[in-house]
Every structure is written in C-alpha cells, then in structure tokens.
Design a protein around this motif. Structure first.
Motif, PDB file in Angstrom:
ATOM      1  N   UNK A  34       0.807  -1.228   0.000  1.00 45.34           N
ATOM      2  CA  UNK A  34       0.000   0.000   0.000  1.00 45.34           C
ATOM      3  C   UNK A  34       0.841   1.281   0.000  1.00 45.34           C
ATOM      4  N   UNK A  35       2.059   1.188   0.534  1.00 38.49           N
ATOM      5  CA  UNK A  35       2.934   2.362   0.579  1.00 38.49           C
ATOM      6  C   UNK A  35       4.314   1.968   0.056  1.00 38.49           C
ATOM      7  N   UNK A  36       4.815   2.742  -0.904  1.00 39.36           N
ATOM      8  CA  UNK A  36       6.114   2.457  -1.512  1.00 39.36           C
ATOM      9  C   UNK A  36       7.002   3.692  -1.399  1.00 39.36           C
ATOM     10  N   UNK A  37       8.207   3.477  -0.884  1.00 41.18           N
ATOM     11  CA  UNK A  37       9.205   4.544  -0.830  1.00 41.18           C
ATOM     12  C   UNK A  37      10.036   4.503  -2.110  1.00 41.18           C
ATOM     13  N   UNK A  38      10.071   5.616  -2.805  1.00 42.91           N
ATOM     14  CA  UNK A  38      10.904   5.758  -3.997  1.00 42.91           C
ATOM     15  C   UNK A  38      12.123   6.575  -3.605  1.00 42.91           C
TER      16      UNK A  38
END
Length: 748
Positions: A400-404
């Motif tokens: 649900x949450x992705x760090x780029x």
C-alpha cells in the motif's frame, strides 16, 4: 488448365525481367553520375570530399558552399537553415550539387529509444527496426538525411564508454541488430524523404581498444577480424545495403583505420562489392599524424585518399592539400574521380538532386502516440530481471505504501542516455512521474532522493530516506550512472556505482523492508554486493523517453520482463575482458580449484589446481551472456535434431519443447548455440547461432523449431580461408549461454 512448365517459364521470365530492369536503372544512375562529374573542376570535386561542421556558420562558409567547396555538413541547427544551405548549393553554385545533411541519430531523434546496448537486450530485431524507422522519420522532417549509426563494434570491455552505443559482445547478435537498424533507417527506398542513409561504424575493431580507453590502439589478427569483428559489417553491406561506412579512430596492428587500404579496398570494395561512401570519423584523417603514421596534413590527405576514404569529416586536410598532391604527381585524378562518384551515387540514391528541400509545412511526427508506444515497448523488452527473491515482483496488491529513493528516480535528462542530442528532458517521462500517474490511486508513493545525483558522495540526506523507507511496505531504489558517464570519451577504470549509492543501498537494506534495486546505466556495472543486499534487481540501461511508463508497468506486472543480457557482467573489473564465447584453452578452470581464503598458511609453492582462474574472484562471471529472469518460469525438454550426420550443404532442423511452468504469461528468448569440438585453430567454447522470442500462457507448451544451415558453422581457418571443417559439434539450446540442453552432431 496451365501446365506446371508454364508457371516455371513465367516466373523465370519475371526474374530475368527484374534483373534486366535493375541493370537498366543502375546504368541510368551511372550515366547521371558521369554527366555531373564531367562538368566539375578539380576544386569542386575535392569540395565534395569535404564535410563541414554546421555549428559555426559564417559568410565564409556560405561562400564555400557557393563555390562548391563543401559536399556535406553535420550538425545543422534547423530545417529552415537546411533549406537555406541547400538553396545556395543547388541554385547558386555552378555545379548545382545538393548537400547531404548529417546528424548523430543513434537511438532516436526526438523520441528516444533505449540505448543500443539496451535494445540488444531485447533480442528483438523487429523493435530495433521500428525504432530506427521512427528516428529516420523524425530526423528527416528536420532536413537530416544521413546518420552515423549503427555502431557494430564488438564490445567486450565494460570500461569502454562506447559499449553503451554497441550491441554487446556477440558477433551474431550484433549483426542481426545492426541489419535491423539499417533497414529501419533506410527503408526499402532510400530516395523517400522519410528515409536516411545509415553508416556502418566503426571500421574496424574499435571496440577492442586496449584497457577500454577510448581512441586507444588495437592489435587484432586478421583471423580474429574475419571471425569476430568483420561479419557484422559484411552483413550490413551485403544484406542490408548500408549506404555508407565510417572508419574508426584506432590503429590496428600499427595501421590507422583511415589509412588501411587493404581493409577499405581489398575487403570492403573488392570482396564485398561496396559501392557506397566511406567517411572518416571526426578528424581521424588528421589524427593519423598524432598516431605517427603520417608526417603532416599533406601526407595524411594522401594516405587517406589512397586508402579509400571518400569524405573527410571536419579536418580539411583534403581541401587544403589534394590539388598540390596531384600537381606533384603523388595522387592521380582518377582516385579523386572514383571518390566523387561514390559521393554523387549516394546523393542520387537519396533523391537529393530531385528534392533537396525539407517540407516546412508538414506536421511533425515527433512524440506522436505511435512513436511513444513503440519507445515504451522497446524499453519494456530491454529490461533485464537479474534477481527476484521470493517473487516479490511484480508488486502485489498487499503493498500500500512504496518509498521511492535514489538519484535516478526522477532524472529526466540522464534517463535518455548518451548520444541524445535532440531528445528533450521536458518530454521524458521518469519512473517517479509514471508511478504516481499510473498507480497513484492504488498505492501511496513517498519520495526522497537520498543523494542528489549519481556521483554525489554526501550522506546528509540518508536519514530522511531511511525514515521514509521504514514507513513503507517496499522500497524502490533507483541508482546507476548519469548519461555523461558513458558514451564516447567516457571510459572508466572502475565500473562500480559512483558516489554514495552503494552506501545508500546498504543503509536501506538494514531497514528490514523489501528493497528493489533498479539500475539505469550505459554499461554493465560491478554490483555483486548491491545485488546481495537487494531482494530484487532490474537492469534498465538508459531506457529513453518512455522509460518511466515502461518501468511502472513492469513493476506492477502489466508487462513481464523478457530482456536477456547482451554482454557478460563481471564480478570485478579485474576479470575484464570477460565474455562467454572465448576460445578453448588447455587448462580450463573447474569449481574444484583452491580459492584465496582456502590456501593454508605457509603453503608450499605449487600450481594449486593448475587451471585458468583468479584466486580472489573464482571461476564465474556475475551474470552470463543471455541471462535474464521472468516473473514466470520456463522448462526446456525434448531437444531433437533431424539428423546427427550431415554435409555442409545441408540444413539441420532443431526442435525443442518449451513450457511455461509459472503463473504469468511471459516471453522467453530461446537461444541456440553451437560448439566446434576441434578445428584447425582453437575454437570458441560456444557461439550463438540463432534465437527466437516465444510468448506462452501459463501451462502452455510450444515446440520451438530452428533451421540451422551448416554453412553458418564456417570460420576462417588456419590458412585464413573461410570453410566449414568436418568433425564433431555440440548443439545447445537454452534460456542463457550456460543453462542449456546439449546434443551432438557430425559434419562430414
């Protein structure tokens, strides 16, 4: 009902008529050339051999064109200027000979495709041809009718910056990709306004420069030239009718390419029948002085002309010295006439005598939807999945949450790669932009560069990147090389990740969150440590204008990786050169040998296992040629040969069953290799001879069929003759150069 003989005679007559028609067209062309040539002064002929850089225009240059002292130009800024210059040449000069306007259109003009090394990873000549056709269309709309591509140097040293511009280490793959690119640039009719002349470069062995240092020397034997480096050029001339050829900067065996009359005359002209234009590389005629092959500009002009270089790029030795050389009897005018014939032939074939002007009212096709979609497909097919631990890719709906994170996530300029003169970063779609746009409704993306650019050594922003990573379900870290770190004149002694990128990956790996490392680079990098610290690794090369959307769809499984490595990845730079098809040796390494840490203290002097390997690097490359994973898996079985004994005039039919044993529809690049068990000279351990891209649904099996002409086993033997030698061979089929099924056959 017509008899069978009627149809035989009918098609025979058609064939004879077509031959006669082609012959008549060629005669007509040659007559046109002679008519123009007969009206030219010596000075005007020399002018045709003079190519000028159009970046610095002046009244003097306009007058040179008017007086017939310029035959071609490169780097002219706009179609309006092209038309202005053509008007002077066509309507104000005595000869009325049009200019040829050239430009380095290498992997796209406005719509940038992946760098050539990335395109080679697709193992898809069709998409390469489409990309070149699109580049030709966009460039020709700007008045450009000649490009200095494709580069078909066999490249086995990742330190060499121009490996990015190559198709990799393999001769067969290079010739297939080069032919496709030439056909795309030139089309079926070179005179069409949307076509541009290609240039086979660099002739010859430039990719083998010592130490991977650009412009350096090479020492390749004629047999090696014939077996490894020349075949793509021969294919380009004989099969693809490449219109022009460029000499390389390097001297091989002490002879500069621009002064090598044996290669340019005996091989290129006489053996292969080339009737196109030979152009020097930038100032390579004059640089023969620096090499020590020529005394001065006059000597360089003489040796360049006598070797068969028709056009001198930018250094003006021809223009300044040929008249004097002829008056002194050191050059014959016939040599000049022959060079000018080649140049005029190119201009007639391009249709420039009929229509030298660019249609300024025509709507541009640059960045059209079809062009962007083709660029996206090319990028998707170029990506190579190197690791996928626990199948964390494609990204599941549980994330649900992705760090780029990383310097290459939003680097629009660098994403285009080397040789992107006309690409525009404003039109380039980055991974950060595309992920937010395409998947931002389902997933929350949080972004922090961590470091500002690939060479940045500062760790000041690490803490923020780590904080974001801990808030995410997954980390995407984009690393690699800025575009300027590869390409011409950008060789490296160390090919590791620069700046603090390795430290950034190490820090992110300690967060306990899954880390997907995505590498944008113009060459193979030594990233063994970073691969160990990552859960998944995608190699993206420099993917071009549509890299972002392609990456987004690959990550989320809308597309499935299918790229394969066109070049071997070393573990350490000290292994270079390392390539899959090296010659057999007397003491090949095995995995039973002693490694550095296994040597006992105060060991007695010995040869250990007495085989060829590095004590500190082991036996293998990091990744082998042809390697590449998918989200699905493939199983090879039932390799069958149509016969096990045949003559060199026959074809061998090969079949293998390929099954998709995974959960996703995917495309596998099926690779066919052969190995000559013994020969009159040492032979490669294996050689790629064919490949096919096969798409299968989950659970689907297909019988893949190859036809291998035994003539493809020919090589230049101990007597420097091209022959198929009788003997035993291995045939191998698999998904990369190492994991293969094997069968034996015999050539009588």
């Amino acid at each position: 009902m017509k008899s069978p003989h009627f149809f035989i005679y009918f098609f025979l007559l058609l064939f004879l008529f077509s031959i006669k028609s082609i012959s008549a067209q060629e005669n007509e062309l040659e007559n046109k050339i002679e008519k123009v040539l007969s009206k030219m002064t010596l000075r005007e002929k020399i002018g045709q051999m003079n190519q000028i850089n159009g970046r610095n225009l002046s009244d003097q240059l306009y007058e040179q064109i008017r007086s017939g002292e310029v035959g071609s130009m490169l780097n002219v800024g706009s179609p309006e200027l092209v038309n202005q210059l053509q008007k002077i040449a066509r309507e104000e000069s005595k000869t009325g000979i049009p200019l040829v306007i050239a430009r380095d259109v290498i992997h796209g003009f406005k719509t940038m495709f992946p760098i050539p090394l990335g395109q080679a990873a697709s193992f898809d000549p069709d998409i390469v041809e489409i990309g070149a056709k699109i580049a030709a269309k966009e460039a020709s709309e700007r008045g450009i009718r000649w490009t200095f591509a494709p580069m078909m140097d066999i490249s086995r040293d990742a330190r060499w910056g121009r490996i990015a511009e190559s198709f990799g280490e393999d001769t067969y793959l290079t010739q297939m990709m080069a032919v496709a690119m030439i056909k795309g640039f030139q089309g079926k009719d070179l005179s069409k306004p949307s076509s541009i002349a290609a240039s086979a470069k660099h002739f010859i062995a430039y990719g083998a420069v010592e130490g991977g240092r650009d412009y350096n020397t090479t020492n390749i034997t004629e047999r090696q030239l014939r077996n490894i480096y020349l075949p793509p050029f021969e294919k380009a001339i004989r099969e693809a009718n490449c219109a022009t050829l460029m000499t390389s900067f390097n001297a091989n065996d002490g002879i500069p390419a621009s002064g090598n009359d044996y290669l340019l005359k005996n091989v290129l002209r006489e053996e292969w029948g080339f009737d196109g234009v030979v152009v020097s590389d930038w100032a390579s005629i004059k640089e023969m002085i620096q090499i020590g092959f020529c005394e001065d500009n006059k000597d360089a002009a003489r040796k360049g002309v006598l070797a068969g270089v028709d056009i001198e790029m930018v250094s003006s030795c021809y223009l300044e010295n040929i008249e004097a050389l002829i008056s002194e009897g050191k050059l014959q005018q016939k040599v000049i006439d022959d060079a000018v014939r080649n140049i005029l032939r190119l201009k007639f074939r391009l249709g420039l005598f009929t229509n030298p002007y660019t249609d300024l009212n025509k709507k541009t096709s640059s960045y059209s939807e079809s062009h962007l979609q083709a660029a996206k497909q090319a990028a998707e097919e170029s990506f190579v999945l190197l690791k996928n631990k626990n199948n964390i890719l494609p990204i599941s709906n549980k994330v649900k949450t992705i760090a780029i994170i990383g310097p290459m996530a939003d680097a629009a300029h660098d994403q285009m790669g080397t040789w992107s003169f006309d690409g525009e970063k404003e039109m380039t779609q980055t991974p950060l932009q595309a992920l937010r746009k395409q998947y931002g409704k389902e997933v929350k993306f949080i972004y922090e560069q961590g470091i500002a650019y690939s060479r940045d050594t500062s760790t000041a922003r690490f803490s923020k990147a780590i904080t974001l990573a801990k808030q995410a379900d997954m980390v995407l870290v984009f690393v690699g090389e800025e575009a300027i770190l590869s390409g011409e004149a950008h060789s490296l002694a160390q090919i590791n990740l620069k700046g603090a990128q390795s430290e950034l990956i190490a820090a992110l790996s300690k967060t306990g969150k899954p880390v997907v490392t995505l590498v944008m680079a113009g060459r193979p990098l030594t990233i063994a440590k970073e691969i160990d610290q990552s859960d998944a690794v995608l190699y993206l090369w420099h993917p071009g204008t549509m890299g972002g959307p392609a990456i987004a769809d690959i990550l989320f499984g809308k597309s499935v990786p299918s790229g394969k490595l066109p070049v071997t990845f070393p573990k350490y730079v000290g292994q270079i050169p390392v390539y899959y098809n090296h010659d057999k040796i007397g003491r090949p390494a095995t995995k039973k040998e002693t490694l550095l840490q296994e040597i006992p203290l105060e060991a007695k002097q010995s040869s250990l296992g007495t085989s060829s390997y590095y004590l500190d690097a082991g036996f293998d490359a990091l990744f082998d040629f042809g390697y590449g994973l998918s989200y699905t898996t493939f199983e090879y079985s039932n390799l069958v040969l149509s016969t096990v004994t045949l003559s060199e005039s026959e074809d061998l039919t090969v079949t293998v069953d390929l099954k998709n044993t995974g959960r996703y529809q995917g495309t596998e690049v099926v690779q066919l290799y052969t190995a000559d068990i013994f020969g009159s000279t040492a032979r490669p351990i294996k050689e790629l001879k064919d490949f096919k891209r096969i798409s299968l649904k989950p659970g689907e099996t297909q019988k893949v069929r190859f036809i291998l002409p035994i003539s493809k086993l020919a090589f230049w033997d101990i007597n420097n003759k091209k022959v198929v030698e009788a003997g035993q061979f291995n045939l191998m089929v698999g998904g990369n150069s190492q994991e293969v099924l094997i069968k034996e056959f015999k050539v009588l």
